[in-house]
Design a protein around this motif. Structure first.
Motif, PDB file in Angstrom:
ATOM      1  N   LEU A  34       0.832  -1.200   0.000  1.00  0.00           N
ATOM      2  CA  LEU A  34       0.000   0.000   0.000  1.00  0.00           C
ATOM      3  C   LEU A  34       0.866   1.250   0.000  1.00  0.00           C
ATOM      4  CD1 LEU A  34      -2.582  -0.938   2.789  1.00  0.00           C
ATOM      5  CD2 LEU A  34      -2.877  -1.130   0.328  1.00  0.00           C
ATOM      6  N   SER A  35       0.323   2.319  -0.550  1.00  0.00           N
ATOM      7  CA  SER A  35       1.018   3.610  -0.495  1.00  0.00           C
ATOM      8  C   SER A  35       0.897   4.177   0.917  1.00  0.00           C
ATOM      9  CB  SER A  35       0.389   4.575  -1.496  1.00  0.00           C
ATOM     10  OG  SER A  35      -0.917   4.919  -1.073  1.00  0.00           O
ATOM     11  N   GLY A  36       1.610   5.244   1.169  1.00  0.00           N
ATOM     12  CA  GLY A  36       1.545   5.889   2.474  1.00  0.00           C
ATOM     13  C   GLY A  36       0.149   6.376   2.813  1.00  0.00           C
ATOM     14  N   GLU A  37      -0.533   6.966   1.831  1.00  0.00           N
ATOM     15  CA  GLU A  37      -1.881   7.473   2.059  1.00  0.00           C
ATOM     16  C   GLU A  37      -2.855   6.343   2.378  1.00  0.00           C
ATOM     17  OE1 GLU A  37      -0.091   8.340  -0.787  1.00  0.00           O
ATOM     18  OE2 GLU A  37       0.554  10.259   0.041  1.00  0.00           O
ATOM     19  N   GLU A  38      -2.747   5.244   1.632  1.00  0.00           N
ATOM     20  CA  GLU A  38      -3.619   4.099   1.883  1.00  0.00           C
ATOM     21  C   GLU A  38      -3.343   3.503   3.261  1.00  0.00           C
ATOM     22  OE1 GLU A  38      -4.208   2.252  -2.590  1.00  0.00           O
ATOM     23  OE2 GLU A  38      -2.298   1.939  -1.575  1.00  0.00           O
ATOM     24  N   LEU A  43      -4.818   2.588   8.939  1.00  0.00           N
ATOM     25  CA  LEU A  43      -4.484   2.712  10.363  1.00  0.00           C
ATOM     26  C   LEU A  43      -5.296   3.796  11.061  1.00  0.00           C
ATOM     27  CD1 LEU A  43      -0.603   2.408  10.129  1.00  0.00           C
ATOM     28  CD2 LEU A  43      -2.157   0.754  11.168  1.00  0.00           C
ATOM     29  N   ARG A  44      -6.004   4.604  10.268  1.00  0.00           N
ATOM     30  CA  ARG A  44      -6.790   5.736  10.772  1.00  0.00           C
ATOM     31  C   ARG A  44      -5.914   6.738  11.523  1.00  0.00           C
ATOM     32  NH1 ARG A  44     -10.502   1.437  10.988  1.00  0.00           N
ATOM     33  NH2 ARG A  44     -12.405   1.879   9.864  1.00  0.00           N
ATOM     34  N   ILE A  45      -4.781   7.057  10.913  1.00  0.00           N
ATOM     35  CA  ILE A  45      -3.917   8.109  11.441  1.00  0.00           C
ATOM     36  C   ILE A  45      -3.852   9.225  10.403  1.00  0.00           C
ATOM     37  CG2 ILE A  45      -2.545   6.573  12.912  1.00  0.00           C
ATOM     38  CD1 ILE A  45      -0.382   6.568  10.758  1.00  0.00           C
ATOM     39  N   THR A  46      -3.536  10.434  10.865  1.00  0.00           N
ATOM     40  CA  THR A  46      -3.485  11.572   9.950  1.00  0.00           C
ATOM     41  C   THR A  46      -2.088  12.156   9.834  1.00  0.00           C
ATOM     42  OG1 THR A  46      -4.138  13.049  11.751  1.00  0.00           O
ATOM     43  CG2 THR A  46      -5.894  12.202  10.339  1.00  0.00           C
ATOM     44  N   SER A  47      -1.173  11.706  10.666  1.00  0.00           N
ATOM     45  CA  SER A  47       0.155  12.290  10.699  1.00  0.00           C
ATOM     46  C   SER A  47       1.173  11.412   9.967  1.00  0.00           C
ATOM     47  CB  SER A  47       0.594  12.474  12.160  1.00  0.00           C
ATOM     48  OG  SER A  47       1.945  12.812  12.231  1.00  0.00           O
ATOM     49  N   LYS A  48       1.906  12.013   9.046  1.00  0.00           N
ATOM     50  CA  LYS A  48       2.979  11.288   8.359  1.00  0.00           C
ATOM     51  C   LYS A  48       4.109  10.979   9.333  1.00  0.00           C
ATOM     52  CE  LYS A  48       2.095  12.970   3.719  1.00  0.00           C
ATOM     53  NZ  LYS A  48       2.632  13.611   2.528  1.00  0.00           N
ATOM     54  N   THR A  49       4.246  11.799  10.364  1.00  0.00           N
ATOM     55  CA  THR A  49       5.277  11.572  11.378  1.00  0.00           C
ATOM     56  C   THR A  49       4.992  10.289  12.153  1.00  0.00           C
ATOM     57  OG1 THR A  49       5.496  13.963  11.583  1.00  0.00           O
ATOM     58  CG2 THR A  49       6.494  12.635  13.313  1.00  0.00           C
ATOM     59  N   ASN A  78      -2.019  -5.408   9.329  1.00  0.00           N
ATOM     60  CA  ASN A  78      -3.070  -6.176   9.997  1.00  0.00           C
ATOM     61  C   ASN A  78      -2.553  -6.843  11.268  1.00  0.00           C
ATOM     62  OD1 ASN A  78      -5.080  -5.513   8.164  1.00  0.00           O
ATOM     63  ND2 ASN A  78      -4.574  -7.211   6.815  1.00  0.00           N
ATOM     64  N   GLU A  79      -1.313  -7.350  11.242  1.00  0.00           N
ATOM     65  CA  GLU A  79      -0.707  -7.933  12.439  1.00  0.00           C
ATOM     66  C   GLU A  79      -0.548  -6.877  13.532  1.00  0.00           C
ATOM     67  OE1 GLU A  79       2.983  -9.852  11.462  1.00  0.00           O
ATOM     68  OE2 GLU A  79       2.015 -11.186  10.016  1.00  0.00           O
ATOM     69  N   TYR A  80      -0.110  -5.693  13.147  1.00  0.00           N
ATOM     70  CA  TYR A  80       0.045  -4.598  14.104  1.00  0.00           C
ATOM     71  C   TYR A  80      -1.292  -4.244  14.743  1.00  0.00           C
ATOM     72  CZ  TYR A  80       0.863   0.127  15.865  1.00  0.00           C
ATOM     73  OH  TYR A  80       0.932   1.239  16.661  1.00  0.00           O
ATOM     74  N   LEU A  81      -2.346  -4.150  13.941  1.00  0.00           N
ATOM     75  CA  LEU A  81      -3.667  -3.831  14.476  1.00  0.00           C
ATOM     76  C   LEU A  81      -4.184  -4.945  15.388  1.00  0.00           C
ATOM     77  CD1 LEU A  81      -5.334  -2.290  11.302  1.00  0.00           C
ATOM     78  CD2 LEU A  81      -4.610  -1.076  13.364  1.00  0.00           C
ATOM     79  N   ASN A  82      -3.986  -6.199  14.998  1.00  0.00           N
ATOM     80  CA  ASN A  82      -4.427  -7.320  15.829  1.00  0.00           C
ATOM     81  C   ASN A  82      -3.641  -7.403  17.127  1.00  0.00           C
ATOM     82  OD1 ASN A  82      -6.467  -8.236  14.123  1.00  0.00           O
ATOM     83  ND2 ASN A  82      -5.053  -9.466  12.919  1.00  0.00           N
TER      84      ASN A  82
END
Length: 89
Positions: A34-38, A43-49, A78-82
Motif C-alpha cells: 500500500l502507499s503511504g496514504e492508503e 491505520l486511521r492516522i493523519t500524521s505522516k510523522t 493487519n498484524e500490528y492492528l491485531n
C-alpha cells in the motif's frame, strides 16, 4: 426478446453465486503493498510523522523501491492492528 422465469430459490442461489465470484476476483487482486496514504487511511492516522515512527521502530514492514517511494505491507499492518486489539470482558 426472451423472458426467463426463475423460482425464488433459484434466483437467490444465482445471486449468491455471482456475489461469491465477484468477491473471489476482488480478493485475488488485492495488492500486498500500500502507499503511504492508503496505509494512513487503514491505520486511521493523519500524521505522516506517526507513520514514519511506526516504520522506524520496525512495527510495520515496508519496502522502498525508489528513494521517494515507500510502500507498506498489508499483512504487517493487519498484524500490528491485531496485536494492539483489546479483548472483550
Amino acid at each position: 426478446m426472451e423472458v426467463i422465469c426463475l423460482q425464488d430459490e433459484a434466483f437467490y442461489a444465482l445471486i449468491d453465486r455471482v456475489i461469491e465470484r465477484i468477491t473471489d476476483k476482488q480478493s485475488s487482486k488485492a495488492d500486498q503493498w500500500l502507499s503511504g496514504e492508503e496505509t494512513m487511511k487503514l491505520l486511521r492516522i493523519t500524521s505522516k510523522t506517526t507513520l514514519q515512527k511506526l516504520r522506524d521502530e520496525g512495527k510495520i514492514r515496508f519496502s522502498q523501491p525508489e528513494k521517494k517511494i515507500i510502500l507498506y505491507d498489508v499483512e504487517s499492518i493487519n498484524e500490528y492492528l491485531n496485536k494492539h486489539a483489546k479483548s472483550t470482558f
